[in-house]
Structures are given as C-alpha cells and as structure tokens.
Design a protein around this motif. Structure first.
Motif, PDB file in Angstrom:
ATOM      1  N   ARG A 131       0.362   2.436   3.178  1.00 18.73           N
ATOM      2  CA  ARG A 131       0.187   1.283   2.286  1.00 18.73           C
ATOM      3  C   ARG A 131       1.462   0.455   2.212  1.00 18.73           C
ATOM      4  O   ARG A 131       1.421  -0.778   2.268  1.00 18.73           O
ATOM      5  CB  ARG A 131      -0.217   1.735   0.887  1.00 18.73           C
ATOM      6  N   VAL A 132       2.587   1.123   2.086  1.00 22.09           N
ATOM      7  CA  VAL A 132       3.865   0.405   2.006  1.00 22.09           C
ATOM      8  C   VAL A 132       4.136  -0.309   3.333  1.00 22.09           C
ATOM      9  O   VAL A 132       4.509  -1.492   3.343  1.00 22.09           O
ATOM     10  CB  VAL A 132       5.026   1.361   1.642  1.00 22.09           C
ATOM     11  N   ARG A 133       3.930   0.372   4.436  1.00 21.73           N
ATOM     12  CA  ARG A 133       4.169  -0.232   5.749  1.00 21.73           C
ATOM     13  C   ARG A 133       3.288  -1.470   5.951  1.00 21.73           C
ATOM     14  O   ARG A 133       3.763  -2.520   6.378  1.00 21.73           O
ATOM     15  CB  ARG A 133       3.923   0.783   6.866  1.00 21.73           C
ATOM     16  N   GLU A 134       2.013  -1.343   5.617  1.00 21.01           N
ATOM     17  CA  GLU A 134       1.073  -2.452   5.798  1.00 21.01           C
ATOM     18  C   GLU A 134       1.385  -3.641   4.888  1.00 21.01           C
ATOM     19  O   GLU A 134       1.078  -4.778   5.232  1.00 21.01           O
ATOM     20  CB  GLU A 134      -0.355  -1.966   5.574  1.00 21.01           C
ATOM     21  N   SER A 135       2.006  -3.370   3.743  1.00 19.21           N
ATOM     22  CA  SER A 135       2.346  -4.450   2.812  1.00 19.21           C
ATOM     23  C   SER A 135       3.469  -5.323   3.368  1.00 19.21           C
ATOM     24  O   SER A 135       3.555  -6.501   3.024  1.00 19.21           O
ATOM     25  CB  SER A 135       2.765  -3.887   1.451  1.00 19.21           C
ATOM     26  N   GLY A 136       4.337  -4.747   4.177  1.00 17.59           N
ATOM     27  CA  GLY A 136       5.458  -5.488   4.733  1.00 17.59           C
ATOM     28  C   GLY A 136       6.539  -5.828   3.719  1.00 17.59           C
ATOM     29  O   GLY A 136       7.426  -6.627   3.997  1.00 17.59           O
ATOM     30  N   VAL A 137       6.493  -5.201   2.562  1.00 15.01           N
ATOM     31  CA  VAL A 137       7.428  -5.508   1.476  1.00 15.01           C
ATOM     32  C   VAL A 137       8.860  -5.062   1.805  1.00 15.01           C
ATOM     33  O   VAL A 137       9.817  -5.727   1.427  1.00 15.01           O
ATOM     34  CB  VAL A 137       6.954  -4.861   0.151  1.00 15.01           C
ATOM     35  N   ILE A 138       8.990  -3.944   2.506  1.00 13.99           N
ATOM     36  CA  ILE A 138      10.320  -3.409   2.818  1.00 13.99           C
ATOM     37  C   ILE A 138      10.406  -3.027   4.289  1.00 13.99           C
ATOM     38  O   ILE A 138       9.392  -2.894   4.976  1.00 13.99           O
ATOM     39  CB  ILE A 138      10.668  -2.164   1.972  1.00 13.99           C
ATOM     40  N   LEU A 141      11.189   5.237  -1.495  1.00 10.85           N
ATOM     41  CA  LEU A 141      11.012   6.181  -2.605  1.00 10.85           C
ATOM     42  C   LEU A 141      10.612   5.478  -3.903  1.00 10.85           C
ATOM     43  O   LEU A 141       9.884   6.040  -4.711  1.00 10.85           O
ATOM     44  CB  LEU A 141      12.293   6.994  -2.829  1.00 10.85           C
ATOM     45  N   GLU A 142      11.073   4.258  -4.073  1.00 13.69           N
ATOM     46  CA  GLU A 142      10.767   3.499  -5.285  1.00 13.69           C
ATOM     47  C   GLU A 142       9.335   2.967  -5.293  1.00 13.69           C
ATOM     48  O   GLU A 142       8.804   2.647  -6.358  1.00 13.69           O
ATOM     49  CB  GLU A 142      11.751   2.335  -5.438  1.00 13.69           C
ATOM     50  N   LEU A 143       8.710   2.876  -4.133  1.00 12.38           N
ATOM     51  CA  LEU A 143       7.390   2.248  -4.031  1.00 12.38           C
ATOM     52  C   LEU A 143       6.225   3.219  -3.905  1.00 12.38           C
ATOM     53  O   LEU A 143       5.071   2.802  -3.951  1.00 12.38           O
ATOM     54  CB  LEU A 143       7.373   1.285  -2.833  1.00 12.38           C
ATOM     55  N   VAL A 144       6.511   4.486  -3.755  1.00 17.74           N
ATOM     56  CA  VAL A 144       5.441   5.471  -3.594  1.00 17.74           C
ATOM     57  C   VAL A 144       5.283   6.286  -4.880  1.00 17.74           C
ATOM     58  O   VAL A 144       6.205   6.356  -5.695  1.00 17.74           O
ATOM     59  CB  VAL A 144       5.709   6.418  -2.388  1.00 17.74           C
ATOM     60  N   PRO A 145       4.129   6.922  -5.071  1.00 18.63           N
ATOM     61  CA  PRO A 145       3.945   7.786  -6.246  1.00 18.63           C
ATOM     62  C   PRO A 145       5.000   8.906  -6.285  1.00 18.63           C
ATOM     63  O   PRO A 145       5.546   9.300  -5.246  1.00 18.63           O
ATOM     64  CB  PRO A 145       2.543   8.356  -6.057  1.00 18.63           C
TER      65      PRO A 145
END
Length: 71
Positions: A22-29, A38-42
């Motif tokens: 999910r984080v990778r697909e968002s392209g946010v970081i 670590l800040e973006l995952v549960p």
C-alpha cells in the motif's frame, strides 16, 4: 535467515506484504526510507519490520512474496 520463494523473492507475512505494498503504491515515500516507512504502517507491521530489517532490506532489492502465495 529469510525464506525465499522459487523466484528468489523473500517470503514475508501477509499483513506485512499488504502494508508495504500500500505504501509503495501510494508513492508517498521512497521505500528505501526505512524510518518514514515505519511511520506509515500499522504498529504490528512496524514491529515486524524493526525486528526483521535485514529481511526488508534484502527484499527491497529482490522482491517480496506473501506467505499465502508461496506455494
């Protein structure tokens, strides 16, 4: 030592795979930014990543596969 799939990808828990995907697909970081990840995952995923940083870093280069798909 990490378990690898037949394709050489690192086998990780399904919840970890889903969260980092999910984080990778968002392209946010940039996925190499471990601290930001670590800040973006549960919190349970962050704990797993902290305990298995070497697996994450190796998988960053070779890829991941969720446990449920490692047949």
């Amino acid at each position: 030592m990490a378990t690898k799939s037949a394709e050489g990808k690192l086998v990780i828990p399904d919840n970890v795979f889903k969260a980092i995907s999910r984080v990778r697909e968002s392209g946010v970081i940039n996925m190499a930014s471990f601290k930001q990840l670590l800040e973006l995952v549960p919190s349970d995923v962050a704990s797993w990543l902290q305990d298995n940083k070497e697996i994450y870093m190796e998988g960053f280069f070779f890829g991941f596969v969720p446990e449920s798909k490692n047949t």
